[in-house]
Design a protein around this motif. Sequence first.
Motif, PDB file in Angstrom:
ATOM      1  N   ILE A   4      58.414  11.928  11.141  1.00  8.92           N
ATOM      2  CA  ILE A   4      57.787  11.401  12.363  1.00  8.92           C
ATOM      3  C   ILE A   4      56.347  11.900  12.416  1.00  8.92           C
ATOM      4  O   ILE A   4      56.102  13.103  12.318  1.00  8.92           O
ATOM      5  N   SER A   5      55.411  10.965  12.557  1.00  9.84           N
ATOM      6  CA  SER A   5      54.007  11.364  12.628  1.00  9.84           C
ATOM      7  C   SER A   5      53.215  10.324  13.398  1.00  9.84           C
ATOM      8  O   SER A   5      53.645   9.183  13.536  1.00  9.84           O
ATOM      9  N   GLY A   6      52.074  10.756  13.890  1.00  9.39           N
ATOM     10  CA  GLY A   6      51.174   9.839  14.578  1.00  9.39           C
ATOM     11  C   GLY A   6      49.782   9.973  13.993  1.00  9.39           C
ATOM     12  O   GLY A   6      49.274  11.085  13.860  1.00  9.39           O
ATOM     13  N   ASN A   7      49.194   8.864  13.584  1.00  9.54           N
ATOM     14  CA  ASN A   7      47.843   8.895  13.017  1.00  9.54           C
ATOM     15  C   ASN A   7      46.959   7.958  13.807  1.00  9.54           C
ATOM     16  O   ASN A   7      47.290   6.789  13.968  1.00  9.54           O
ATOM     17  N   VAL A   8      45.831   8.481  14.266  1.00  2.33           N
ATOM     18  CA  VAL A   8      44.959   7.663  15.108  1.00  2.33           C
ATOM     19  C   VAL A   8      43.512   7.857  14.681  1.00  2.33           C
ATOM     20  O   VAL A   8      43.077   8.980  14.432  1.00  2.33           O
ATOM     21  N   SER A   9      42.787   6.760  14.560  1.00  2.00           N
ATOM     22  CA  SER A   9      41.332   6.812  14.394  1.00  2.00           C
ATOM     23  C   SER A   9      40.722   5.941  15.479  1.00  2.00           C
ATOM     24  O   SER A   9      41.152   4.799  15.662  1.00  2.00           O
ATOM     25  N   ILE A  10      39.753   6.513  16.192  1.00  2.00           N
ATOM     26  CA  ILE A  10      39.144   5.767  17.295  1.00  2.00           C
ATOM     27  C   ILE A  10      37.627   5.883  17.244  1.00  2.00           C
ATOM     28  O   ILE A  10      37.082   6.730  16.546  1.00  2.00           O
ATOM     29  N   ASN A  11      36.983   4.980  17.975  1.00  2.00           N
ATOM     30  CA  ASN A  11      35.567   5.159  18.256  1.00  2.00           C
ATOM     31  C   ASN A  11      35.489   5.402  19.754  1.00  2.00           C
ATOM     32  O   ASN A  11      35.497   4.468  20.537  1.00  2.00           O
ATOM     33  N   ALA A  12      35.465   6.670  20.127  1.00  2.00           N
ATOM     34  CA  ALA A  12      35.682   7.027  21.530  1.00  2.00           C
ATOM     35  C   ALA A  12      34.518   6.599  22.410  1.00  2.00           C
ATOM     36  O   ALA A  12      33.381   7.014  22.212  1.00  2.00           O
TER      37      ALA A  12
END
Lengths: 162, 758
Positions: free
Chosen positions: B596-604
């Motif tokens: 179980i994992s969460g990967n996030v890339s954003i332009n905040a």
Amino acid sequence: MAKHHIQTTINGEPAEFLCETQQTLLDVLRDELDLTGSKEGCGTGDCGACSVLLDGRLVCACLVLGVEAAGHEISTIEGVAQGNVLHPLQQAFLNEAALQCGICTPGFIIAGKALLERNLNPTETEVRYWLAGNLCRCTGYDKIVRAVMNCAAQMREEASHG
Amino acid sequence: MGNEQNTFRVVGTRPVRPDGVDKVTGRAEFGADHQLPGMLVGVVVRSPHAHARIKSIDVSAARAVPGVLAVVTAADLVDLPSELSSGGEAPINFRHVSHNVIARDKALYEGHAVAALAATSTAIAAAAAALIKVDYEVLPHVIDVLEAMREGAPLLHPDLFTTGVTPTPTTASNVAGVTEFALGDIAKGFAEAEVIIEREYTTQPVHQGYIEPHAVTATFGADGTASVWCSSQGQFMVREFCAKLMGMDIGQIRVIPLEIGGGFGGKTTVYLEPLALALSRQSGRPVKMVMSRGDVFKATGPTSGTHVKIKLGAKRDGTFTAGEMTLKYQAGAYPGSPAFLGGMTGLTPYLFEHAKATCYDVVSNRPKSAAYRAPGAPMAAFGVESAIDELAQQLNIDPLELRLKNAATTGMRTLYGAKLPVVGYVETLEAAKAHPHYSAPLGPNQGRGIASGFWFNIGGPSSAAIHVNEDGTVEVVTGNPDIGGSRASMAMMAAEVLGIDFAHVKPTIGDTAQIAYSFLTGGSRVTFATGKAVIEAAEATVLQLCGRAAKMWKVEPYEVEWRAGSAHCTRVDDTTRAPVTLAEIAHQAGRTGGPISGNVSINAAGAGPGFGTHLCDVEVDPETGSVKIIRYTAIQDVGRAIHPAYVEGQLQGGAVQGIGWALNEAYLYDEKGCLLNSGFLDYRMPVASDLPMIDTVLVEVPNPGHPFGVRGVGEVPIVPPLAAVANAVSRATGVRMTDLPLSPPHVLAQLDRAKTAG
């Protein structure tokens, strides 16, 4: 030129190393003995990041030659905790958030511990002047001074019950 | 999850930072601590002249020394075209970055790198460096910003034509660019004024003063790939800059961030890294390079020295009618001073119908300026906040009341065009007014100064990965160097969302191969932007955890709700499915779909600007001119303090850097343009005995652009202190101080001059 063979005591343990004449104690600790906890911030004795004790006296390791360690006792940041038990001052730095980047922290802990070994009831002014040889650019010193004062209070408390 | 959520379990507490033990025991690995087998020592040969043409460089004698395995000059880096690349906070001209790393044709300041070599020992490297023969033609130099702007001043770049003026000049000058901001009709605003203050102010160049000198270890393999271990404010920045300067693909370079011993903006570019790579490429051996403190002062940072002109107009009741700033900032050897940022920030704390800023970016024979905490803002604020103090004295209005009367509020149109989102400036002024410091009595020779400051704070690209371990502990990986305790904030935000103990979350700073791109640690962005990525990654993880619980229970995912670290089945009257904890779900992950994992890339987006107000009491010794800070209070709208102790630390540290700027710090040059004070003894930064405790008040007006209300906090606190100190000294002495630093001889001279004049 042949290197010097130096026998000394570091953090209570026998130690020996080879060094060139011009190598400082700081060079020796960091480059020959892999004790990189002492930091070089200036190399001129102005920042205190390389503070160590030489026979119990607070010195800048960058101003001491490696060969001068022969026959003496050196105490570095690596020897402050007993095994995995932190010294009260190390714990106080953590509790008080007395570090930001942490590069000056080993020097402050060595210097602060040296103060507490001499004076367990320092005034704020005494703490500030004792630590005036250690530069910190992150904290503005507030939380560092508090950590030393609070640690002193706690150690006094423990001593009175001890 | 919105701002209405005011009850936090982890956010707002003060746990011990996860990297703390390593840092109090000496185990943490900083830039200079990394070792590799077979490592060479790299050293740099630097120009002894402030301005000189490099006619030739003879490296043959150095190369012949046994133990010397590589020698490089500018020819070993790519000769890049002069063009602006987008990216980062401001456009970057990589030709200038390259020429700053190692001089090509001309050395533009004392300490400018001209060659580098690597050898098997420090002693051999130093001896060989002395054998490199550089034939210089010494040229006239210029240091001061006003002198550099004068017609006939020595020219640094024969191809530099001022941008931002029409028509574009046909003759080269040291003025790289002029930027103007205007609001309303400035002439009309001054015509409406009943009182006008017009003053000139100067500030000296000051260094960021991080205690850790720049350091790098690099290894370049026979397959053309390279690894770089260094302390910087951004491993992805180092990778991109090195790739550009070395002519490599980004994918060929891996940058492993070591602990960073302070940056304050000064480690947002490269100096040694490309040289270490070039030396390693030539020698086939790992190369380590560490700057001396003298090199740090002479060849990195500092921020601009400035000449600032402020004109303020007001009605007798204190209402501001017009504000005008003329800002002349030294960029150092290459264009790119933060003058325009001074123009965007100086007047922003106040409502002006008519305002104007004209910002000059001026090159001179000094090291290329680098970002320093709220780059450009403190110098403009010094002028504006000093002028406001003088206005308050003239109008006989309390300086806090004068600020309150004109204070910027949510929705105000700024001089740079944007409207302010939700801000808490008024709240900081009210907190200052209510603080016991403001009404405390003052003794003889004492004075109280007030000043405010503004900084935008930024967002931008950030990535975060959350891995749930088999036993329910959690890894949080981000891509931003932890410069002041941000690991703690990342772990706290993850723990808050996941509903687990802070102690079960382990934050790590990933290298460039371990986590997706993140813009560097700067602009007060990490707790905001990377924090937002962590929160979103934690939310993505929660979704997965709920899905796994649904599988375990054989219900639909929408029938599962995450509360307090456990999945709860929302089926009415279902008592057979007791809540399952994160750890229980983690144990069974293998049977419910794998890791179980969460990967996030954003332009905040949605960064919240910050305002601060500082109170400073000083005592001035009329005999010596010495200024002692006797009380200091820093008040700031921080949005939401994730770890309040580290937020307070930002306010305290920023205030003290500003105090140093105001009282002591300055670059001093001799007549040859060589730096006179390139060490900590003569470049006098504040020490513990110079200071009182720095009191802080954290005002929390949540930023609606962040799930928990976070605003950046690191930069605002260096904006007010210059004027807060100067206003205090001015009020203590009755003599207006307009030039920094307020060192004893300078203050004494001002007192004597006033005495003679009076």
